[in-house]
Motif scaffolding. Sequence first.
Motif, PDB file in Angstrom:
ATOM      1  N   HIS A  55       0.693  -1.308  -0.010  1.00 28.80           N
ATOM      2  CA  HIS A  55      -0.001   0.111  -0.017  1.00 28.80           C
ATOM      3  C   HIS A  55       0.929   1.186  -0.070  1.00 28.80           C
ATOM      4  O   HIS A  55       0.741   2.259   0.859  1.00 28.80           O
ATOM      5  CB  HIS A  55      -0.807  -0.127   1.358  1.00 28.80           C
ATOM      6  CG  HIS A  55      -1.671  -1.160   1.187  1.00 28.80           C
ATOM      7  ND1 HIS A  55      -2.979  -1.037   0.553  1.00 28.80           N
ATOM      8  CD2 HIS A  55      -1.792  -2.286   1.917  1.00 28.80           C
ATOM      9  CE1 HIS A  55      -3.647  -2.375   0.626  1.00 28.80           C
ATOM     10  NE2 HIS A  55      -3.040  -3.087   1.606  1.00 28.80           N
ATOM     11  N   PRO A  56       1.871   1.374  -0.808  1.00 32.37           N
ATOM     12  CA  PRO A  56       2.673   2.559  -0.898  1.00 32.37           C
ATOM     13  C   PRO A  56       1.882   3.908  -1.049  1.00 32.37           C
ATOM     14  O   PRO A  56       2.434   4.785  -0.853  1.00 32.37           O
ATOM     15  CB  PRO A  56       3.399   2.332  -1.973  1.00 32.37           C
ATOM     16  CG  PRO A  56       2.883   1.289  -3.104  1.00 32.37           C
ATOM     17  CD  PRO A  56       2.173   0.666  -1.959  1.00 32.37           C
ATOM     18  N   GLU A  57       0.877   3.906  -2.103  1.00 22.72           N
ATOM     19  CA  GLU A  57      -0.044   5.008  -2.178  1.00 22.72           C
ATOM     20  C   GLU A  57      -0.252   5.808  -1.149  1.00 22.72           C
ATOM     21  O   GLU A  57      -0.778   6.862  -1.020  1.00 22.72           O
ATOM     22  CB  GLU A  57      -1.328   4.553  -3.404  1.00 22.72           C
ATOM     23  CG  GLU A  57      -2.367   3.906  -2.483  1.00 22.72           C
ATOM     24  CD  GLU A  57      -1.935   2.532  -2.443  1.00 22.72           C
ATOM     25  OE1 GLU A  57      -2.827   1.786  -1.934  1.00 22.72           O
ATOM     26  OE2 GLU A  57      -0.948   1.933  -2.988  1.00 22.72           O
ATOM     27  N   PRO A  61       4.205   7.704  -2.084  1.00 22.55           N
ATOM     28  CA  PRO A  61       3.868   7.777  -3.640  1.00 22.55           C
ATOM     29  C   PRO A  61       5.342   7.770  -4.586  1.00 22.55           C
ATOM     30  O   PRO A  61       4.924   7.599  -5.831  1.00 22.55           O
ATOM     31  CB  PRO A  61       2.932   8.883  -3.854  1.00 22.55           C
ATOM     32  CG  PRO A  61       3.558   9.607  -2.529  1.00 22.55           C
ATOM     33  CD  PRO A  61       3.908   8.747  -1.514  1.00 22.55           C
ATOM     34  N   ILE A  62       6.247   8.287  -4.081  1.00 22.49           N
ATOM     35  CA  ILE A  62       7.592   8.476  -4.787  1.00 22.49           C
ATOM     36  C   ILE A  62       8.726   7.406  -4.288  1.00 22.49           C
ATOM     37  O   ILE A  62       8.773   7.424  -2.914  1.00 22.49           O
ATOM     38  CB  ILE A  62       7.983  10.069  -4.667  1.00 22.49           C
ATOM     39  CG1 ILE A  62       7.073  11.019  -5.172  1.00 22.49           C
ATOM     40  CG2 ILE A  62       9.344  10.252  -5.382  1.00 22.49           C
ATOM     41  CD1 ILE A  62       6.437  10.725  -6.596  1.00 22.49           C
ATOM     42  N   ALA A  63       9.313   6.800  -5.071  1.00 17.93           N
ATOM     43  CA  ALA A  63      10.267   5.657  -4.664  1.00 17.93           C
ATOM     44  C   ALA A  63      11.093   6.139  -3.771  1.00 17.93           C
ATOM     45  O   ALA A  63      11.551   5.319  -2.941  1.00 17.93           O
ATOM     46  CB  ALA A  63      10.850   5.426  -6.027  1.00 17.93           C
ATOM     47  N   MET A 117       7.671   7.302  -9.709  1.00 17.41           N
ATOM     48  CA  MET A 117       6.262   6.997  -9.228  1.00 17.41           C
ATOM     49  C   MET A 117       6.081   5.643  -9.082  1.00 17.41           C
ATOM     50  O   MET A 117       6.662   4.920  -9.728  1.00 17.41           O
ATOM     51  CB  MET A 117       5.057   7.521 -10.145  1.00 17.41           C
ATOM     52  CG  MET A 117       4.869   8.882 -10.456  1.00 17.41           C
ATOM     53  SD  MET A 117       3.457   9.177 -11.663  1.00 17.41           S
ATOM     54  CE  MET A 117       3.755   8.151 -13.013  1.00 17.41           C
ATOM     55  N   VAL A 118       5.574   5.431  -7.713  1.00 16.32           N
ATOM     56  CA  VAL A 118       5.515   4.001  -7.418  1.00 16.32           C
ATOM     57  C   VAL A 118       3.887   3.650  -7.326  1.00 16.32           C
ATOM     58  O   VAL A 118       2.874   4.155  -7.258  1.00 16.32           O
ATOM     59  CB  VAL A 118       5.382   4.046  -5.715  1.00 16.32           C
ATOM     60  CG1 VAL A 118       5.420   2.561  -5.213  1.00 16.32           C
ATOM     61  CG2 VAL A 118       6.881   4.288  -5.414  1.00 16.32           C
ATOM     62  N   GLU A 119       3.875   2.461  -8.247  1.00 14.80           N
ATOM     63  CA  GLU A 119       2.366   1.856  -8.459  1.00 14.80           C
ATOM     64  C   GLU A 119       2.244   0.371  -8.091  1.00 14.80           C
ATOM     65  O   GLU A 119       3.419  -0.400  -8.185  1.00 14.80           O
ATOM     66  CB  GLU A 119       2.055   2.101  -9.995  1.00 14.80           C
ATOM     67  CG  GLU A 119       1.970   3.424 -10.609  1.00 14.80           C
ATOM     68  CD  GLU A 119       1.887   3.466 -12.038  1.00 14.80           C
ATOM     69  OE1 GLU A 119       1.678   2.506 -12.683  1.00 14.80           O
ATOM     70  OE2 GLU A 119       1.895   4.541 -12.513  1.00 14.80           O
ATOM     71  N   VAL A 120       1.031  -0.191  -7.651  1.00 20.50           N
ATOM     72  CA  VAL A 120       1.007  -1.514  -7.245  1.00 20.50           C
ATOM     73  C   VAL A 120      -0.343  -1.786  -7.877  1.00 20.50           C
ATOM     74  O   VAL A 120      -1.194  -1.279  -8.041  1.00 20.50           O
ATOM     75  CB  VAL A 120       1.260  -1.767  -5.726  1.00 20.50           C
ATOM     76  CG1 VAL A 120       2.499  -1.424  -5.039  1.00 20.50           C
ATOM     77  CG2 VAL A 120      -0.094  -1.014  -4.894  1.00 20.50           C
TER      78      VAL A 120
END
Length: 122
Positions: A55-57, A61-63, A117-120
């Motif tokens: 759940h990084p969002e 949100p940024i690496a 940007m981090v997306e899962v």
Amino acid sequence: MSLDITLRSQQNEVPCKHCVGTGKVTMTETYFDINITHNLGAMAREAGVYEAMWHPEEKYPIAGSLIPVLSLGLALLQQEPLRFTKLNPQNGWGNYEHLCSVVSAYLTACKEYPDAMVEVSR
């Protein structure tokens, strides 16, 4: 079922070579993509990296914002292997070594692309 983690470039508008006269399109570049089984969620939670991975969002949100938590989690995993191997899934899908490998690769990618940007996808 599994978790896909992706690091992408920030969205940029670029001229589209194929869309003559239509202007610009939004494009991103994928820097990193990895998959891990949900069976390792309990182990990731114990290592303190569950939120950062699943759940990084919510906080990351940024690496680059992931670097401290992934660093601490990887250090804990490496320092206490017996603690974590006890949490290997009984069904054989996923194990301690795989979680260490994924966390290490994810951390390396975050260091290499801190503005990504981090997306899962769960």
